[in-house]
Design an enzyme around this catalytic site. Structure first.
Site, PDB file in Angstrom:
ATOM      1  N   LYS A 117      39.086  -2.689  62.307  1.00 34.37           N
ATOM      2  CA  LYS A 117      38.687  -2.148  63.616  1.00 34.37           C
ATOM      3  C   LYS A 117      37.709  -3.070  64.331  1.00 34.37           C
ATOM      4  CE  LYS A 117      39.283   2.654  61.985  1.00 34.37           C
ATOM      5  NZ  LYS A 117      38.575   3.834  61.457  1.00 34.37           N
TER       6      LYS A 117
ATOM      7  N   TYR B 269      30.116   5.197  59.598  1.00 34.43           N
ATOM      8  CA  TYR B 269      30.385   6.597  59.928  1.00 34.43           C
ATOM      9  C   TYR B 269      29.150   7.483  59.757  1.00 34.43           C
ATOM     10  CZ  TYR B 269      34.820   4.352  59.558  1.00 34.43           C
ATOM     11  OH  TYR B 269      35.831   3.470  59.715  1.00 34.43           O
TER      12      TYR B 269
HETATM   13  O1  DON Z   1      43.292   5.612  59.292  1.00 34.34           O
HETATM   14  C1  DON Z   1      42.748   5.872  58.222  1.00 34.34           C
HETATM   15  O2  DON Z   1      42.210   6.944  57.987  1.00 34.34           O
HETATM   16  C2  DON Z   1      42.707   4.786  57.179  1.00 34.34           C
HETATM   17  N1  DON Z   1      43.891   3.969  57.266  1.00 34.34           N
HETATM   18  C3  DON Z   1      41.502   3.899  57.381  1.00 34.34           C
HETATM   19  C4  DON Z   1      40.196   4.672  57.299  1.00 34.34           C
HETATM   20  C5  DON Z   1      39.050   3.854  56.837  1.00 34.34           C
HETATM   21  O3  DON Z   1      39.190   2.787  56.271  1.00 34.34           O
HETATM   22  C6  DON Z   1      37.703   4.467  56.999  1.00 34.34           C
HETATM   23  N2  DON Z   1      36.691   3.620  56.390  1.00 34.34           N
HETATM   24  N3  DON Z   1      35.860   3.821  55.583  1.00 34.34           N
END
Ligand code: DON
Length: 303
Positions: free
Chosen positions: A66, A239
């Protein structure tokens, strides 16, 4: 300070914490990764790389992607994205649905899933191939042309994408997507499914520690844009644990549910750690502990 000795020492210190937490369970490709692995790499502004542990093992970068998508959007069309996504910490899980409805389809920040979908949507508009653009950037900046999308992870992500699809449809219902939901989801899933090692990621992140300057000396971002990405990483990159991460590590950072984290020491170096066991907020437990150890022992933090 001998950085190599320090990294080797951290690998030893961190051992008792390996296997704590849980691997990401929503897809088997992440859930089944051996949790006792740990790697750490540091890339300095003057081109040195130090690495220890499982630093050359590729892992799924997930949400770390991201940051690179946001960098490409800011590079491509400046500040326009901030009309479509806020930059406040959410205090909620990264895949939460509730806040988005309360806030009329404007995601809290570009690193929760809703915000990242908006950023990727914009990148689809700018490039037509958003995941390809992220892949190109990561290959060029890491100097590793074998960086690629893990197709097994991507297929599994696609089969388990109901929550992200919900977010994307809700964004579309609020008029906050420019492209068809499926196109945005496909691009987002592919960028999350990129596989890289700690050393690849530390190298690829260097522009964040170098005022936006790429490995070939050209600017991807201006110095103020780089400052702003780092600021959003500090406040939102981990987060609902961003406060704890700032308290312990004292650096801009971005985590992924594959267990990787990148951290930036502006004008100095980047650090990438990886260990698959995650805490409640989806951040690598051993990874955060290793970064805490690194910044505490070196004094290399922004505070
Ligand atoms: O979209 C999602 O939920 C996962 N592919 C990626 C989320 C993620 O890596 C959050 N990080 N800690």
């Amino acid at each position: 300070m001998d950085i190599q000795n320090l990294l080797d020492d951290i690998v030893g210190t961190i051992k008792p914490q390996l296997g704590q937490g849980e691997t990401a369970r929503y897809i088997p490709q992440l859930g089944d990764v051996a949790a006792d692995q740990f790697g750490i790499s540091v890339a300095t502004g003057d081109g040195e790389v130090y690495a220890s542990g499982d630093s050359e093992v590729p892992f799924s970068i997930q949400s770390i992607s991201k940051v690179f998508a946001l960098a490409l959007v800011l590079a491509g069309d400046g500040d326009g994205i901030w009309k479509r996504v806020f930059r406040e910490p959410s205090g909620n899980p990264f895949n939460s649905l509730v806040q988005l409805e309360h806030e009329d389809g404007i995601p809290r920040n570009p690193f929760i899933n809703a915000g990242a979908l908006v950023v990727t949507d914009r990148l689809v508009s700018i490039t037509q191939d958003a995941a390809g653009a992220v892949l190109d950037l990561l290959r060029t900046e890491s100097g590793n042309n074998s960086v690629q999308i893990d197709s097994a992870v991507a297929q599994s992500e696609a089969r388990h994408s109901h929550r992200n699809a919900s977010l994307a449809h809700f964004l579309a219902s609020c008029g906050n997507l420019e492209n068809p939901v499926q196109d945005v989801l496909d691009a987002y899933i592919n960028q999350c499914s990129l596989a890289m090692s700690c050393t690849d990621l530390a190298l690829a992140s260097r522009f964040l520690a170098s005022n936006g300057i790429c490995v070939d000396g050209t600017p991807l971002l201006s110095s103020p844009q780089t400052k702003r990405i780092n600021a959003v990483m500090l406040t939102c990159g981990t987060y609902d644990a961003a406060g704890e991460f700032a308290y312990r590590v004292g650096l801009p950072g971005k985590s992924g549910v594959g267990g990787g984290i990148i951290a930036v020491v502006p004008n100095n170096c980047t650090i990438s750690v990886w260990s698959p066991g995650l805490g409640r907020s989806g951040n690598s437990i051993a990874g955060v502990a290793a970064l805490d150890e690194f910044t505490t022992r070196t004094g290399l933090s922004i505070f």
